[in-house]
Structures are given as C-alpha cells and as structure tokens.
Write a protein that holds these residues in place. Structure first.
Motif, PDB file in Angstrom:
ATOM      1  N   ARG A 134       0.809  -1.186  -0.159  1.00  0.00           N
ATOM      2  CA  ARG A 134      -0.002  -0.007  -0.166  1.00  0.00           C
ATOM      3  C   ARG A 134       0.859   1.180  -0.006  1.00  0.00           C
ATOM      4  N   ILE A 135       0.495   2.386  -0.828  1.00  0.00           N
ATOM      5  CA  ILE A 135       1.350   3.493  -0.945  1.00  0.00           C
ATOM      6  C   ILE A 135       0.294   4.519  -0.277  1.00  0.00           C
ATOM      7  N   LEU A 136       0.781   4.890   0.782  1.00  0.00           N
ATOM      8  CA  LEU A 136      -0.040   6.201   1.612  1.00  0.00           C
ATOM      9  C   LEU A 136       0.648   7.295   1.844  1.00  0.00           C
ATOM     10  N   VAL A 137       0.007   8.652   1.159  1.00  0.00           N
ATOM     11  CA  VAL A 137       0.470   9.760   1.369  1.00  0.00           C
ATOM     12  C   VAL A 137      -0.127  10.331   2.523  1.00  0.00           C
ATOM     13  N   VAL A 138       0.017  10.639   3.555  1.00  0.00           N
ATOM     14  CA  VAL A 138      -0.662  11.536   4.783  1.00  0.00           C
ATOM     15  C   VAL A 138      -0.565  13.147   4.490  1.00  0.00           C
ATOM     16  N   ASP A 139      -1.634  13.647   3.955  1.00  0.00           N
ATOM     17  CA  ASP A 139      -1.547  15.187   3.831  1.00  0.00           C
ATOM     18  C   ASP A 139      -1.675  15.975   5.097  1.00  0.00           C
ATOM     19  N   SER A 140      -0.377  16.279   5.559  1.00  0.00           N
ATOM     20  CA  SER A 140      -0.451  16.977   6.869  1.00  0.00           C
ATOM     21  C   SER A 140      -0.708  18.492   6.742  1.00  0.00           C
ATOM     22  N   ALA A 141      -1.997  18.543   6.612  1.00  0.00           N
ATOM     23  CA  ALA A 141      -2.415  20.051   6.836  1.00  0.00           C
ATOM     24  C   ALA A 141      -1.864  21.077   5.844  1.00  0.00           C
ATOM     25  N   SER A 142      -1.749  20.489   4.489  1.00  0.00           N
ATOM     26  CA  SER A 142      -1.149  21.241   3.324  1.00  0.00           C
ATOM     27  C   SER A 142      -2.113  22.248   3.054  1.00  0.00           C
ATOM     28  N   THR A 143      -1.440  23.339   2.748  1.00  0.00           N
ATOM     29  CA  THR A 143      -2.305  24.598   1.813  1.00  0.00           C
ATOM     30  C   THR A 143      -2.105  24.547   0.346  1.00  0.00           C
ATOM     31  N   ASP A 144      -1.313  23.610  -0.180  1.00  0.00           N
ATOM     32  CA  ASP A 144      -0.958  23.659  -1.512  1.00  0.00           C
ATOM     33  C   ASP A 144      -1.561  22.440  -2.209  1.00  0.00           C
ATOM     34  N   ALA A 145      -1.222  22.199  -3.464  1.00  0.00           N
ATOM     35  CA  ALA A 145      -1.718  20.931  -4.034  1.00  0.00           C
ATOM     36  C   ALA A 145      -1.034  19.654  -3.756  1.00  0.00           C
ATOM     37  N   THR A 146      -0.399  19.558  -2.603  1.00  0.00           N
ATOM     38  CA  THR A 146       0.167  18.249  -2.262  1.00  0.00           C
ATOM     39  C   THR A 146      -0.771  17.158  -2.396  1.00  0.00           C
ATOM     40  N   ALA A 147      -2.019  17.022  -1.962  1.00  0.00           N
ATOM     41  CA  ALA A 147      -2.901  15.973  -1.935  1.00  0.00           C
ATOM     42  C   ALA A 147      -3.231  15.654  -3.385  1.00  0.00           C
ATOM     43  N   ARG A 148      -3.572  16.676  -4.311  1.00  0.00           N
ATOM     44  CA  ARG A 148      -3.938  16.366  -5.639  1.00  0.00           C
ATOM     45  C   ARG A 148      -2.800  15.808  -6.516  1.00  0.00           C
ATOM     46  N   ARG A 149      -1.294  16.308  -6.139  1.00  0.00           N
ATOM     47  CA  ARG A 149      -0.285  15.726  -6.858  1.00  0.00           C
ATOM     48  C   ARG A 149       0.085  14.299  -6.248  1.00  0.00           C
ATOM     49  N   ALA A 150      -0.107  14.121  -5.298  1.00  0.00           N
ATOM     50  CA  ALA A 150       0.124  12.644  -4.662  1.00  0.00           C
ATOM     51  C   ALA A 150      -0.986  11.796  -5.265  1.00  0.00           C
ATOM     52  N   ALA A 151      -2.068  11.968  -5.371  1.00  0.00           N
ATOM     53  CA  ALA A 151      -3.143  11.364  -6.030  1.00  0.00           C
ATOM     54  C   ALA A 151      -2.677  10.962  -7.363  1.00  0.00           C
ATOM     55  N   ALA A 152      -2.441  12.198  -7.961  1.00  0.00           N
ATOM     56  CA  ALA A 152      -2.269  11.737  -9.593  1.00  0.00           C
ATOM     57  C   ALA A 152      -1.088  10.902  -9.849  1.00  0.00           C
ATOM     58  N   ALA A 153      -0.355  10.829  -8.906  1.00  0.00           N
ATOM     59  CA  ALA A 153       0.986  10.073  -8.971  1.00  0.00           C
ATOM     60  C   ALA A 153       0.833   8.786  -8.841  1.00  0.00           C
ATOM     61  N   GLY A 154      -0.457   8.384  -8.340  1.00  0.00           N
ATOM     62  CA  GLY A 154      -1.008   6.918  -7.961  1.00  0.00           C
ATOM     63  C   GLY A 154      -1.001   6.606  -6.512  1.00  0.00           C
ATOM     64  N   ALA A 155      -0.687   7.454  -5.397  1.00  0.00           N
ATOM     65  CA  ALA A 155      -0.890   7.225  -4.026  1.00  0.00           C
ATOM     66  C   ALA A 155      -2.458   7.381  -3.625  1.00  0.00           C
ATOM     67  N   GLU A 156      -2.702   6.406  -2.593  1.00  0.00           N
ATOM     68  CA  GLU A 156      -3.814   6.779  -1.676  1.00  0.00           C
ATOM     69  C   GLU A 156      -3.416   7.847  -0.709  1.00  0.00           C
ATOM     70  N   VAL A 157      -4.283   8.750  -0.775  1.00  0.00           N
ATOM     71  CA  VAL A 157      -4.182   9.952   0.112  1.00  0.00           C
ATOM     72  C   VAL A 157      -5.137  10.000   1.265  1.00  0.00           C
ATOM     73  N   LEU A 158      -4.581  10.099   2.504  1.00  0.00           N
ATOM     74  CA  LEU A 158      -5.323  10.280   3.920  1.00  0.00           C
ATOM     75  C   LEU A 158      -4.970  11.636   4.370  1.00  0.00           C
ATOM     76  N   SER A 159      -5.981  12.415   4.643  1.00  0.00           N
ATOM     77  CA  SER A 159      -6.156  13.783   5.271  1.00  0.00           C
ATOM     78  C   SER A 159      -5.615  13.528   6.730  1.00  0.00           C
ATOM     79  N   GLY A 160      -4.442  14.173   7.153  1.00  0.00           N
ATOM     80  CA  GLY A 160      -4.002  14.188   8.366  1.00  0.00           C
ATOM     81  C   GLY A 160      -3.649  15.381   8.943  1.00  0.00           C
TER      82      GLY A 160
END
Length: 298
Positions: free
Chosen positions: A31-57
């Motif tokens: 499993r590939i899990l990016v934890v978006d740690s209260a980002s204010t930029d496009a981190t979550a979107r770019r992580a998802a586009a790269a193929g990761a599962e994204v968890l808000s943290g």
C-alpha cells in the motif's frame, strides 16, 4: 507486505517523485499512503495523480505518521520523506529489500546529501550528545541517524509517536529499548528540498529525548531545567543566520555548541568519552568545507 507511508506538508513540488519510487518498489498487497499533513497547496492532488492513496492528517510529522500507523495492516511500515528531489537509488526499493531479506525489526536508511557542505546540525549538537548521555544502548545508526527513511515492523509500533520532529529520535530510542534488532542500509546520495526551521526541529528533537529520559528514570525531574537550558544553547547555535548566509560563521558556532559543557546531574548517565575538537562527528564534518556550508535541521 508493506505500507509505504509518506507524511507530506506543502510538498506539491516533490511528492510525486517519492510516490513514483514507492510504486516501482511495491509488491503484491503493498500500500502507498501519502498523509496530507494540513497542506495549503496541491500536495494531496499531486500525490493522488502520481498514484498514491491520500489520507488527510493533522499538521506535524509525527502526528501524520501516527495517522498512517492507525490504518496500516501490513507486517511492515516503511516511512519515506516527501521532499526527495533526486537519488542514486530507489530508496523505497532499498528499504523494502533490506527489511524483507533480513531479520531486523528496524531498518534505518542512512545516506549522504548531494550538497557536500551540508551539516546535520541537530544530529551532532543535540541528538548525539543526549543519546550518548542518557541512552547509550541506542548505538550507532549511521551518520544520518535522524533519517526520515526507515522501515519498522508494525508489531513494534505500540506507542504513540510524538507529534513533531522528535519522532525519529523517539523511534531510535524506544525501539532500541524494546530490543529490536536494527540494520543500517546505505541509500547512496540523496538530494532533498531544504527548508530551515530556525531551531524548531532541534528543540523538538531534544525535548523528545529528555521526555524519554525522564520517563525511564534516567533524568530526575528536578534536573530537567538544567538540561533544557543546555538544549536552548544548542538551538541558539543553529538558529541564527549570519550576514553571509550562515556559511563561514556556522561551523565555528556549531563546534562551540558541540563542546559546550553538559550539566552535572546525579541522575544522568555518564557519557562515553568524547573528543574536544569535534572528531566524534564521524563522516559528517570530515567532508565539510567551512566556506561551502548548508545547515540542515536534521
């Protein structure tokens, strides 16, 4: 099986690179899990586009790692930094291979920075002196002991991690105290996005170690103030920016911080012998030129 955990706060420019390495390294069931740690930029979107599962943290490196551990169900959790820019090797694959093929419960990814003048300031002004004093059984974990690249058996992650940058110190110490066997895996040369923390990282690292020392009866609560004052002296050596960008003056400040006397407290463990010229900083300052220095918070 592995869960690759990538805590990321405002890493839109780089997060896709480490996600790509994790995808290349992943095996069936991983499993590939990016934890978006209260980002204010496009981190979550770019992580998802790269193929990761994204968890808000929540914000905070350790807090983000805790969020991932809570949902990880694999035998191994492999932590990766989101600020990777370049690397000689696929760091995710190297850590996975070392963990899967060995008997260690904790694989630490040591590496060298692409900038030859990088100084791991928090490592040798705060982490190394304090662990040598209070937790000598932690031992040597490479020149980059506070690395964000490591794999840990999920069964060993039984305690909540500190929410901040004290997390790597906490893992090194608590896993050593638990008797986990450690393996150091060299990851070659890594380039990462450098962002100074103004001493915050050093303070959080030191506080995590002092908290553990007090919790394990190695530091009397009445002596805590003296050690906090010692810690702040080290933070003060790291935080200032000299007029020339911190280059020519930084080395002298940090050596002075390393040599500063430790408090003489009856509850403290006696330190192993240390040289007075900083030569115990093996492999870090030997490559450092005083006129080409970049201070890295770790």
């Amino acid at each position: 099986m592995f869960t690759f955990v990538i805590p990321a706060h405002n890493e839109e420019a780089t997060v896709a690179a480490i996600v790509g390495q994790a995808r290349a390294a992943a095996g069936p069931g991983d499993r590939i899990l990016v934890v978006d740690s209260a980002s204010t930029d496009a981190t979550a979107r770019r992580a998802a586009a790269a193929g990761a599962e994204v968890l808000s943290g929540p914000k905070g490196k350790g807090a983000a790692m805790n969020a991932a551990i809570d949902v990880a169900r694999t035998e191994w959790v492999c932590f990766l930094d989101a600020d990777l820019v370049s690397s000689e090797l696929n760091v995710a694959a190297e850590l996975r291979a070392a963990a899967a093929s060995g008997t260690a419960g904790h694989v630490v990814g040591d590496y060298e920075y692409d900038h030859p003048g990088t100084i791991l300031s928090s490592t040798f002004t705060v982490y190394e002196p304090l662990t040598e004093r209070f937790f000598p059984e932690t031992g040597f974990m490479g020149a980059n002991a506070l690395t964000g690249y490591r794999a840990v058996r999920r069964s060993l992650l039984t305690e909540p991690l500190p929410a901040d940058f004290g997390v790597e110190s906490f893992l090194n110490i608590t896993l050593a105290l638990a008797g986990a066997r450690v393996q150091v895996r060299h990851l070659g040369v890594i380039g990462s996005r450098f962002r100074p923390t103004g001493g915050t990282m050093a303070r959080e690292i030191g506080t995590a170690i002092l908290d553990l020392a007090e919790a394990h009866g190695r530091l009397d609560s009445g002596e805590r103030g003296a050690w906090e004052a010692w810690l702040e002296e080290g933070v003060a050596a790291i935080a200032p920016q000299a007029a020339d960008g911190g280059r020519s003056a930084t080395l002298a400040r940090l050596f002075a911080a390393v040599r500063r006397p430790m408090p003489s407290t009856p509850a403290a463990r006696q330190p192993r012998e240390r040289t007075t010229d900083g030569r115990h900083i093996t492999g870090v300052l030997a490559r450092t030129c005083p006129h080409s220095i970049r201070v890295h918070g770790g």
